[in-house]
Design an enzyme around this catalytic site. Structure first.
Site, mmCIF file in Angstrom:
data_model
loop_
_atom_site.group_PDB
_atom_site.id
_atom_site.type_symbol
_atom_site.label_atom_id
_atom_site.label_comp_id
_atom_site.label_asym_id
_atom_site.label_seq_id
_atom_site.Cartn_x
_atom_site.Cartn_y
_atom_site.Cartn_z
ATOM 1 N N HIS A 73 0.837 -1.201 0.000
ATOM 2 C CA HIS A 73 0.000 0.000 0.000
ATOM 3 C C HIS A 73 0.873 1.253 0.000
ATOM 4 C CE1 HIS A 73 -3.081 2.644 2.286
ATOM 5 N NE2 HIS A 73 -3.512 2.513 1.050
ATOM 6 N N HIS A 87 -1.229 11.611 -1.750
ATOM 7 C CA HIS A 87 -2.507 11.169 -1.173
ATOM 8 C C HIS A 87 -3.406 12.318 -0.752
ATOM 9 C CE1 HIS A 87 -5.246 9.649 1.947
ATOM 10 N NE2 HIS A 87 -5.185 8.486 1.328
#
Ligand code: G3P
Ligand code: MG
Length: 256
Positions: free
Chosen positions: A10, A52
């Site tokens: 991830h 992000h």
């Protein structure tokens, strides 16, 4: 059948390195991973970058929003110090270069389209065009080569619609924190090949329903090895993990 790797690091290197950076990617690779998930949004000049958060401050030294800066300005910022002194100066990756690096090193990509508010369609289209250009050969070749083509995913339906319009051949997945009623129509409306959902809310019945409807099923973010085994036993095809130290990659042939 799920043609892709089953276990992904991830944000590149999970929680072992600064997220969405080359250092993270190298960390994932050092742990044997050849498949990663990462996040992409647009800079002010429309150039996609690997990040992000829509706001600076958490992982990037700076203030304001990502869309306040051109990509080259973001690339000169420090995306590593927040994680540790040894990562000082780690740049915000330019998406095109980052994807080229992954391809060159045989790292399969789940590209999460993470638009800043108001930039959903532009981000979806930009990411899809890059993926289509980089994997034009594989898309042309078809067959087993398609397993190397990245999978685009997003929580933003508008981003997925724009990705579908810009590059229909690049596969898409719907990110849904929970499977709400109507999930199947939502997925079919963007011709999605998979559902990506939080493992926290997923039930065995839902997993079976997704598989019975013919979709791939991917979970985020699975950090407990026992839960990982359970999900795979439920028929979950793949997942990403932050604990690349606890959950080893599966670089072997994907399961049928
Ligand atoms: O793509 C799966 C997962 O990354 C979605 O959540 O916030 O970690 O990007 P987030
Ligand atoms: Mg993500």
């Amino acid at each position: 059948m799920w043609p892709y790797p089953r276990i992904l690091a991830h944000r590149g290197g999970g929680t072992l390195a600064p997220e969405n950076t080359y250092a993270g990617l190298r960390c994932g690779m050092e742990h044997g991973f050849r498949a990663i998930e990462f996040d992409i949004m647009l800079a002010r000049d429309g150039v996609p970058v690997v990040l992000h958060d829509a706001a600076l401050g958490r992982t990037v030294n700076g203030s304001g929003n990502v869309v306040d800066y051109d990509a080259r300005e973001l690339a000169a910022m420090d995306a590593g110090s927040w994680f540790g002194r040894g990562f000082r100066g780690e740049p915000v990756p330019l998406f095109v270069e980052f994807a080229q690096f992954c391809k060159a090193h045989g790292v399969w990509m789940n590209m999460e389209i993470k638009p800043s508010p108001g930039f959903e369609r532009a981000t979806g289209a930009a990411v899809a065009r890059v993926a289509a250009a980089l994997y034009a050969g594989e898309l042309e070749q078809g067959g087993e080569a398609l397993a190397r083509v990245p999978l685009l995913s997003s929580f933003s339906h508008a981003a997925l619609e724009a990705a579908m319009e810009a590059a229909p051949a690049v596969p898409r997945a719907c990110l849904m924190e929970r499977l709400a009623p109507g999930w199947e129509q939502v997925a079919r409306s963007v011709d999605a090949v998979a559902i990506h959902t939080s493992h926290r809310h997923l039930t065995l019945d839902q997993a079976q329903a997704v598989k019975a409807a013919g979709f791939g099923l991917f979970c985020y973010t699975v950090n407990d090895p026992a839960r990982a085994r359970e999900l795979l036993a439920w028929g979950v095809d793949a997942f990403c993990t932050d604990r690349i130290d606890l959950i080893p990659p599966d670089v072997a042939a994907p399961h049928k």
